[in-house]
Motif scaffolding. Structure first.
Motif, mmCIF file in Angstrom:
data_model
loop_
_atom_site.group_PDB
_atom_site.id
_atom_site.type_symbol
_atom_site.label_atom_id
_atom_site.label_comp_id
_atom_site.label_asym_id
_atom_site.label_seq_id
_atom_site.Cartn_x
_atom_site.Cartn_y
_atom_site.Cartn_z
ATOM 1 N N VAL A 19 -38.295 71.483 -0.721
ATOM 2 C CA VAL A 19 -38.848 72.071 -1.926
ATOM 3 C C VAL A 19 -40.304 72.412 -1.630
ATOM 4 N N ALA A 20 -40.668 73.680 -1.771
ATOM 5 C CA ALA A 20 -42.025 74.122 -1.457
ATOM 6 C C ALA A 20 -42.972 73.930 -2.629
ATOM 7 N N THR A 21 -42.441 73.924 -3.843
ATOM 8 C CA THR A 21 -43.263 73.751 -5.028
ATOM 9 C C THR A 21 -42.469 72.971 -6.063
ATOM 10 N N ALA A 22 -43.169 72.240 -6.888
ATOM 11 C CA ALA A 22 -42.518 71.438 -7.927
ATOM 12 C C ALA A 22 -42.433 72.176 -9.250
ATOM 13 N N SER A 23 -42.915 73.398 -9.320
ATOM 14 C CA SER A 23 -43.017 74.100 -10.601
ATOM 15 C C SER A 23 -41.685 74.248 -11.323
ATOM 16 N N GLY A 24 -40.627 74.571 -10.613
ATOM 17 C CA GLY A 24 -39.321 74.719 -11.250
ATOM 18 C C GLY A 24 -38.809 73.398 -11.801
ATOM 19 N N LEU A 25 -38.998 72.344 -11.031
ATOM 20 C CA LEU A 25 -38.570 71.020 -11.485
ATOM 21 C C LEU A 25 -39.404 70.552 -12.672
ATOM 22 N N LEU A 26 -40.688 70.835 -12.635
ATOM 23 C CA LEU A 26 -41.564 70.444 -13.746
ATOM 24 C C LEU A 26 -41.202 71.193 -15.024
ATOM 25 N N ASP A 33 -31.881 69.320 -22.844
ATOM 26 C CA ASP A 33 -30.705 68.659 -22.292
ATOM 27 C C ASP A 33 -31.152 67.486 -21.411
ATOM 28 N N PRO A 34 -30.882 66.242 -21.835
ATOM 29 C CA PRO A 34 -31.322 65.081 -21.046
ATOM 30 C C PRO A 34 -30.787 65.062 -19.611
ATOM 31 N N SER A 35 -29.609 65.659 -19.374
ATOM 32 C CA SER A 35 -29.080 65.655 -18.012
ATOM 33 C C SER A 35 -29.910 66.542 -17.085
ATOM 34 N N LEU A 36 -30.451 67.634 -17.613
ATOM 35 C CA LEU A 36 -31.345 68.484 -16.810
ATOM 36 C C LEU A 36 -32.644 67.752 -16.496
ATOM 37 N N LEU A 41 -36.051 64.828 -12.650
ATOM 38 C CA LEU A 41 -36.787 63.619 -12.284
ATOM 39 C C LEU A 41 -36.307 63.046 -10.952
ATOM 40 N N SER A 42 -35.007 63.063 -10.732
ATOM 41 C CA SER A 42 -34.471 62.564 -9.459
ATOM 42 C C SER A 42 -34.979 63.393 -8.286
ATOM 43 N N ARG A 43 -34.994 64.702 -8.469
ATOM 44 C CA ARG A 43 -35.507 65.584 -7.408
ATOM 45 C C ARG A 43 -37.020 65.401 -7.236
ATOM 46 N N LEU A 44 -37.734 65.254 -8.361
ATOM 47 C CA LEU A 44 -39.184 65.036 -8.270
ATOM 48 C C LEU A 44 -39.500 63.748 -7.519
ATOM 49 N N LEU A 45 -38.708 62.719 -7.760
ATOM 50 C CA LEU A 45 -38.934 61.449 -7.069
ATOM 51 C C LEU A 45 -38.816 61.622 -5.556
ATOM 52 N N SER A 46 -37.939 62.509 -5.120
ATOM 53 C CA SER A 46 -37.765 62.712 -3.680
ATOM 54 C C SER A 46 -38.878 63.543 -3.051
ATOM 55 N N VAL A 47 -39.661 64.255 -3.863
ATOM 56 C CA VAL A 47 -40.718 65.110 -3.299
ATOM 57 C C VAL A 47 -42.118 64.737 -3.786
ATOM 58 N N VAL A 48 -42.219 63.730 -4.638
ATOM 59 C CA VAL A 48 -43.513 63.425 -5.266
ATOM 60 C C VAL A 48 -44.592 63.039 -4.250
ATOM 61 N N THR A 50 -45.227 64.354 -1.445
ATOM 62 C CA THR A 50 -45.845 65.537 -0.835
ATOM 63 C C THR A 50 -46.363 66.520 -1.882
ATOM 64 N N LEU A 51 -45.779 66.521 -3.073
ATOM 65 C CA LEU A 51 -46.186 67.479 -4.111
ATOM 66 C C LEU A 51 -46.847 66.790 -5.308
ATOM 67 N N TRP A 52 -47.415 65.616 -5.080
ATOM 68 C CA TRP A 52 -47.989 64.833 -6.177
ATOM 69 C C TRP A 52 -49.090 65.592 -6.916
ATOM 70 N N HIS A 53 -49.827 66.437 -6.195
ATOM 71 C CA HIS A 53 -50.920 67.183 -6.822
ATOM 72 C C HIS A 53 -50.401 68.143 -7.889
ATOM 73 N N GLU A 54 -49.199 68.671 -7.717
ATOM 74 C CA GLU A 54 -48.592 69.526 -8.740
ATOM 75 C C GLU A 54 -48.020 68.683 -9.874
ATOM 76 N N VAL A 55 -47.376 67.595 -9.513
ATOM 77 C CA VAL A 55 -46.740 66.722 -10.496
ATOM 78 C C VAL A 55 -47.788 66.070 -11.403
ATOM 79 N N ALA A 56 -48.993 65.881 -10.899
ATOM 80 C CA ALA A 56 -50.056 65.228 -11.675
ATOM 81 C C ALA A 56 -50.348 65.956 -12.989
#
Length: 159
Positions: A19-26, A33-36, A41-48, A50-56
């Motif tokens: 994942v090059a950017t977290a924007s789509g996941l964010l 929809d809670p499932s989305l 969140l599961s995908r964010l946990l796997s990339v946080v 390296t992409l913590w600056h976006e997730v912040a």
């Protein structure tokens, strides 16, 4: 020819797809929809890490989900309905714990160990287990923060 186990398909997504950017996941965090939200969140946990600056930028949303509340949305949703008039979303415990784990990692990278520890403890053993994480900088820093907090409180009691 490539092995079928290496191909990601809609029915068999690969969790190793970079994942090059977290924007789509964010963006998915504000979905109704809670499932989305849980998937994001599961995908964010796997990339946080390296992409913590976006997730912040979404820390308030992550904390709101971790606390079981709704994500703040200052803009109108797709239907033109203000966020305040939408029904509140109830997140299950695993989703709230994953949100806490993601937020904890972001606070760790922001060098806020007390906040990171608070959220790590809320994330449950699946996400924060000092026995499994022994030797990781994340776990060691949070254990140190816990010890520092304990020493500070005990010293204050003795004064």
């Amino acid at each position: 020819m490539a092995s079928s186990s290496l191909l990601a398909t809609p029915l068999h997504p690969s969790n190793t797809t970079p994942v090059a950017t977290a924007s789509g996941l964010l963006a998915l965090l504000s979905e109704s929809d809670p499932s989305l939200v849980s998937h994001a969140l599961s995908r964010l946990l796997s990339v946080v890490d390296t992409l913590w600056h976006e997730v912040a930028e979404c820390l308030p949303d992550l904390e709101a989900i971790a606390e079981g509340g709704d994500v703040a949305d200052d803009v109108m949703d797709d239907d033109g309905v203000a966020a305040a008039s939408r029904p509140s979303i109830a997140y299950d415990l695993p989703t709230r714990q994953t949100a806490a784990a993601v937020a904890s990692r972001v606070f760790f990278h922001l060098e806020e160990p007390v906040q990171a520890l608070r959220l790590a403890l809320e994330s449950g053993e699946e996400h924060f287990d000092i026995r499994r994480g022994k030797g990781s900088m994340y776990v060691e820093r949070l254990v140190n923060a816990a010890v520092e907090t304990y020493v500070t409180r005990r010293a204050a009691e003795w004064e």
